[in-house]
Design an enzyme around this catalytic site. Structure first.
Site, PDB file in Angstrom:
ATOM      1  N   HIS A   1       0.825  -1.222   0.000  1.00 47.19           N
ATOM      2  CA  HIS A   1       0.000   0.000   0.000  1.00 47.19           C
ATOM      3  C   HIS A   1       0.858   1.271   0.000  1.00 47.19           C
ATOM      4  CE1 HIS A   1      -3.607  -2.331   0.452  1.00 47.19           C
ATOM      5  NE2 HIS A   1      -3.244  -2.825   1.624  1.00 47.19           N
TER       6      HIS A   1
ATOM      7  N   HIS B   1      -6.180  -7.460  -0.315  1.00 51.43           N
ATOM      8  CA  HIS B   1      -6.393  -6.026  -0.559  1.00 51.43           C
ATOM      9  C   HIS B   1      -5.701  -5.626  -1.870  1.00 51.43           C
ATOM     10  CE1 HIS B   1      -6.484  -6.621   3.863  1.00 51.43           C
ATOM     11  NE2 HIS B   1      -7.516  -5.790   3.798  1.00 51.43           N
TER      12      HIS B   1
ATOM     13  N   ASP C   1      -2.570 -10.576  -2.600  1.00 54.33           N
ATOM     14  CA  ASP C   1      -3.075 -10.146  -1.289  1.00 54.33           C
ATOM     15  C   ASP C   1      -4.570  -9.829  -1.420  1.00 54.33           C
ATOM     16  OD1 ASP C   1      -1.826  -8.800   1.477  1.00 54.33           O
ATOM     17  OD2 ASP C   1      -3.683  -7.849   0.808  1.00 54.33           O
TER      18      ASP C   1
ATOM     19  N   ASP D   1      -3.739 -13.085   3.325  1.00 53.71           N
ATOM     20  CA  ASP D   1      -4.995 -12.741   4.000  1.00 53.71           C
ATOM     21  C   ASP D   1      -6.240 -13.130   3.194  1.00 53.71           C
ATOM     22  OD1 ASP D   1      -4.299 -10.813   2.165  1.00 53.71           O
ATOM     23  OD2 ASP D   1      -4.451  -9.116   3.548  1.00 53.71           O
TER      24      ASP D   1
HETATM   25 ZN   LIG Z   1      -3.891  -7.434   2.674  1.00 54.74          ZN
END
Ligand SMILES: [Zn+2]
Length: 359
Positions: A126, A164, A162, A249
């Site tokens: 991120h 996200h 991931d 995740d």
């Molecule tokens: Zn993540």
């Protein structure tokens, strides 16, 4: 085939707070599992010590103002966003994580290992050129990719699985046709980006490929996307190196997300990625740990599954404890596959203007 695992005890030092999801235990439980399974004793596994990323490598990705801010804030502590504070000492921790990713790339380039996995904290995907976000400070993956390119690797494919969206990595390479960024992620979800319409800009147009999937998406859908989108794209792009942002995740026990991947699903994904690197780029493959917050029920098994696949070990024993079976059934949405197929059809139509494979 040997697999290098980059690890250092210092990766357990960084912590925003003991109750933060991105806490020390994320790696501590994985290491316990490695000891239990005798991973370090296997002839296929070699342990690699990281080095702190040199500042010039960080400057290839992040702007000087942000680097100064991070270094200064790390003296007494600071703040980036609600999820991302800067504990004292963060700068050294972040440099060792980025350097760990670089070390994994070096091991592959120098043929010290067939492929390598950097088990680092804090994560990075991120983080953008000018700011951190979402538990991330320096973009370990981007720093590794630029390091590879300085070492003469021209075209790098990043596979970010991931849960996200890897918005930071995407933004860094958005206009760059030498880096093909592909992300599978839960949507709608944090950080809100990663729609199929986001395909890059300028000369980088077509080199960002997003695969948003709904909550409840499981192993079959990931295998489907790998076969239908990722494999044809990779063959046409013809990378010199494949780099995986290995977020763990998506596991069905993860407390922050809603996906339904199993440890075996992770192992199969990595096995497929490894086959692709064998076909396209002499097996050159490095993975960097991103998220993954199911410290006891998920991470130890997914990390083990990914490493077993990288090292070419027998995957039949990769499975979660039977006690979690009920939880898996609850996490899976039987309708998710239909929505994933629909998304893939729209995505292919959009990608057809850039990639022959989808015409
Ligand atoms: Zn993540």
């Amino acid at each position: 085939m040997t697999t290098g695992i980059v690890y250092h005890r210092a990766y357990l030092l960084h912590e925003q707070s003991p109750t933060h999801p991105e806490r020390r235990e994320r790696l501590a439980y994985t290491l316990d599992q490695f000891e239990e399974e005798g991973i370090w004793d296997l002839p296929e596994i070699i342990r690699l010590d990281p080095y702190p990323a040199p500042e010039d490598a960080v400057r290839e990705v992040h702007i000087p103002e942000y680097i100064s801010f991070l270094r200064e804030s790390s003296r007494r502590g600071g703040f980036i966003d609600f999820d991302t504070s800067i504990p004292p000492g963060l700068w050294d921790a972040a440099l060792l994580a980025a350097g760990g990713a670089m070390r994994a790339a070096d091991a592959v380039m120098d043929r010290e290992a067939g492929n390598a996995f950097a088990l680092v904290r804090p994560p990075g995907h991120h983080a953008r050129m000018g700011t951190g976000a979402g538990f991330c400070y320096l973009n370990n993956m981007a720093i590794m990719v630029r390091h590879l390119q300085r070492r003469g690797v021209r075209r790098v494919m990043i596979l970010d699985w991931d849960a996200h969206h890897g918005d930071g990595t995407q933004s860094i390479f958005y206009g760059d046709p030498t880096v093909l960024f592909c992300s599978i992620h839960q949507s709608p979800f944090y950080p809100g980006s990663g729609m199929i319409e986001e395909t890059g800009t300028g000369p980088g147009t077509g080199y960002t490929v997003n695969m948003p999937v709904p909550a409840g998406t499981g192993d079959d859908s990931y295998a489907f996307l790998f076969r239908e989108i990722i494999t044809p794209l990779a063959r046409e792009f013809s990378p010199d190196f494949i780099a995986v942002s290995a977020g763990q995740d998506n596991h069905f026990t993860d407390p922050l997300t809603g996906l339904a991947l199993t440890a075996r699903g992770y192992a199969d994904l990595m096995a497929a990625t490894k086959r692709l690197t064998g076909e396209l780029c002499g097996g050159r493959l490095a993975a960097v740990l991103e998220g993954g917050y199911s410290v006891e029920g998920g991470l130890p098994y997914t990390n083990l599954g990914v490493i077993a696949a990288m090292a070419g070990l027998d995957l039949t024993g990769i499975r979660e404890p039977l006690a979690l079976r009920e939880q898996l059934l609850q996490a899976e949405d039987p309708l998710a596959m239909n929505r994933v197929e629909e998304m893939a059809r729209s995505l292919k139509r959009r990608l057809a203007q850039y990639w022959k494979a989808f015409r």
